[in-house]
Design a protein around this motif. Structure first.
Motif, PDB file in Angstrom:
ATOM      1  N   GLY A   1     -30.583 -35.808  21.913  1.00  0.00           N
ATOM      2  CA  GLY A   1     -30.261 -35.548  23.261  1.00  0.00           C
ATOM      3  C   GLY A   1     -29.370 -34.183  23.449  1.00  0.00           C
ATOM      4  O   GLY A   1     -28.922 -33.406  22.533  1.00  0.00           O
ATOM      5  N   PRO A   2     -28.931 -33.595  25.366  1.00  0.00           N
ATOM      6  CA  PRO A   2     -27.643 -32.105  25.470  1.00  0.00           C
ATOM      7  C   PRO A   2     -26.530 -32.502  25.234  1.00  0.00           C
ATOM      8  O   PRO A   2     -25.914 -31.931  24.524  1.00  0.00           O
ATOM      9  CB  PRO A   2     -27.902 -32.362  26.780  1.00  0.00           C
ATOM     10  CG  PRO A   2     -28.195 -34.071  27.298  1.00  0.00           C
ATOM     11  CD  PRO A   2     -29.200 -34.309  26.352  1.00  0.00           C
ATOM     12  N   VAL A   3     -26.027 -34.412  24.996  1.00  0.00           N
ATOM     13  CA  VAL A   3     -24.629 -33.982  24.395  1.00  0.00           C
ATOM     14  C   VAL A   3     -24.113 -34.260  23.153  1.00  0.00           C
ATOM     15  O   VAL A   3     -25.411 -34.688  22.403  1.00  0.00           O
ATOM     16  CB  VAL A   3     -23.968 -35.851  25.286  1.00  0.00           C
ATOM     17  CG1 VAL A   3     -22.173 -35.806  24.912  1.00  0.00           C
ATOM     18  CG2 VAL A   3     -24.031 -35.881  26.487  1.00  0.00           C
ATOM     19  N   ARG A   4     -23.739 -32.925  22.274  1.00  0.00           N
ATOM     20  CA  ARG A   4     -23.894 -33.278  20.607  1.00  0.00           C
ATOM     21  C   ARG A   4     -22.367 -33.649  20.739  1.00  0.00           C
ATOM     22  O   ARG A   4     -22.298 -34.181  18.908  1.00  0.00           O
ATOM     23  CB  ARG A   4     -24.139 -31.933  20.716  1.00  0.00           C
ATOM     24  CG  ARG A   4     -25.304 -31.405  21.199  1.00  0.00           C
ATOM     25  CD  ARG A   4     -26.588 -32.407  20.374  1.00  0.00           C
ATOM     26  NE  ARG A   4     -27.052 -32.364  19.387  1.00  0.00           N
ATOM     27  CZ  ARG A   4     -27.826 -32.931  18.757  1.00  0.00           C
ATOM     28  NH1 ARG A   4     -28.738 -33.057  19.231  1.00  0.00           N
ATOM     29  NH2 ARG A   4     -27.332 -32.879  17.369  1.00  0.00           N
TER      30      ARG A   4
ATOM     31  N   MET B   1     -19.301 -28.999  21.185  1.00  0.00           N
ATOM     32  CA  MET B   1     -19.329 -28.969  19.677  1.00  0.00           C
ATOM     33  C   MET B   1     -20.343 -27.705  19.214  1.00  0.00           C
ATOM     34  O   MET B   1     -21.553 -28.083  19.846  1.00  0.00           O
ATOM     35  CB  MET B   1     -19.627 -30.284  19.215  1.00  0.00           C
ATOM     36  CG  MET B   1     -20.274 -29.796  17.636  1.00  0.00           C
ATOM     37  SD  MET B   1     -19.990 -31.728  16.583  1.00  0.00           S
ATOM     38  CE  MET B   1     -18.480 -32.291  16.491  1.00  0.00           C
ATOM     39  N   THR B   2     -19.789 -26.926  18.851  1.00  0.00           N
ATOM     40  CA  THR B   2     -20.931 -25.866  18.508  1.00  0.00           C
ATOM     41  C   THR B   2     -21.779 -26.718  16.876  1.00  0.00           C
ATOM     42  O   THR B   2     -22.090 -27.516  16.593  1.00  0.00           O
ATOM     43  CB  THR B   2     -20.599 -24.736  17.634  1.00  0.00           C
ATOM     44  OG1 THR B   2     -19.749 -24.795  16.438  1.00  0.00           O
ATOM     45  CG2 THR B   2     -19.343 -23.830  18.846  1.00  0.00           C
ATOM     46  N   GLN B   3     -23.116 -25.412  16.913  1.00  0.00           N
ATOM     47  CA  GLN B   3     -24.172 -25.730  16.096  1.00  0.00           C
ATOM     48  C   GLN B   3     -23.279 -26.043  14.780  1.00  0.00           C
ATOM     49  O   GLN B   3     -23.724 -26.577  13.716  1.00  0.00           O
ATOM     50  CB  GLN B   3     -25.134 -24.792  16.339  1.00  0.00           C
ATOM     51  CG  GLN B   3     -26.585 -25.283  17.004  1.00  0.00           C
ATOM     52  CD  GLN B   3     -27.461 -24.647  16.977  1.00  0.00           C
ATOM     53  OE1 GLN B   3     -27.524 -23.651  16.993  1.00  0.00           O
ATOM     54  NE2 GLN B   3     -28.875 -25.136  17.017  1.00  0.00           N
ATOM     55  N   ASP B   4     -22.891 -25.265  14.764  1.00  0.00           N
ATOM     56  CA  ASP B   4     -21.939 -24.759  13.269  1.00  0.00           C
ATOM     57  C   ASP B   4     -20.551 -25.900  12.595  1.00  0.00           C
ATOM     58  O   ASP B   4     -20.480 -26.487  11.997  1.00  0.00           O
ATOM     59  CB  ASP B   4     -20.710 -22.622  13.124  1.00  0.00           C
ATOM     60  CG  ASP B   4     -22.047 -22.423  13.035  1.00  0.00           C
ATOM     61  OD1 ASP B   4     -23.068 -22.322  12.647  1.00  0.00           O
ATOM     62  OD2 ASP B   4     -21.580 -20.899  13.021  1.00  0.00           O
ATOM     63  N   ASP B   5     -20.135 -26.222  14.038  1.00  0.00           N
ATOM     64  CA  ASP B   5     -19.369 -27.374  14.027  1.00  0.00           C
ATOM     65  C   ASP B   5     -20.019 -28.659  13.513  1.00  0.00           C
ATOM     66  O   ASP B   5     -20.087 -30.023  12.668  1.00  0.00           O
ATOM     67  CB  ASP B   5     -18.791 -27.710  14.596  1.00  0.00           C
ATOM     68  CG  ASP B   5     -17.638 -26.529  15.676  1.00  0.00           C
ATOM     69  OD1 ASP B   5     -17.268 -25.873  14.819  1.00  0.00           O
ATOM     70  OD2 ASP B   5     -16.902 -26.117  16.565  1.00  0.00           O
TER      71      ASP B   5
END
Length: 85
Positions: free
Chosen positions: A42-45, A1-5
């Protein structure tokens, strides 16, 4: 998932929770969602929006049951009633 998503998904979470808790002020909903989001670093978004929604929904359920206080500190009728207009 991107930051925009992720940002778009969180906006949908805020909108859904505001609709689900119409007696809670929208700024309170936004604050609760932001607080829930802040602890998930965390790293998993991929599941962040789901986890934010769950945590926020639980908190807003509790908040929606609290009596609203007036500006003078006296108890007013209704829970945290949204002040439109």
């Amino acid at each position: 998932m991107t930051q925009d998503d992720e940002a778009l998904a969180l906006e949908h979470v805020r909108e859904a929770l505001a609709a689900r808790f119409p007696t809670v002020d929208e700024q309170t909903v936004r604050s609760v969602v932001e607080e829930a989001y802040a602890v998930l670093d965390g790293p998993v978004r991929d599941y962040v929006p789901l986890l934010v929604e769950r945590r926020s929904r639980e908190r807003l359920t509790g908040l929606s049951r609290l009596p609203r206080l007036s500006a003078s500190g006296a108890q007013a009728s209704g829970p945290l009633v949204r002040q439109d207009g």
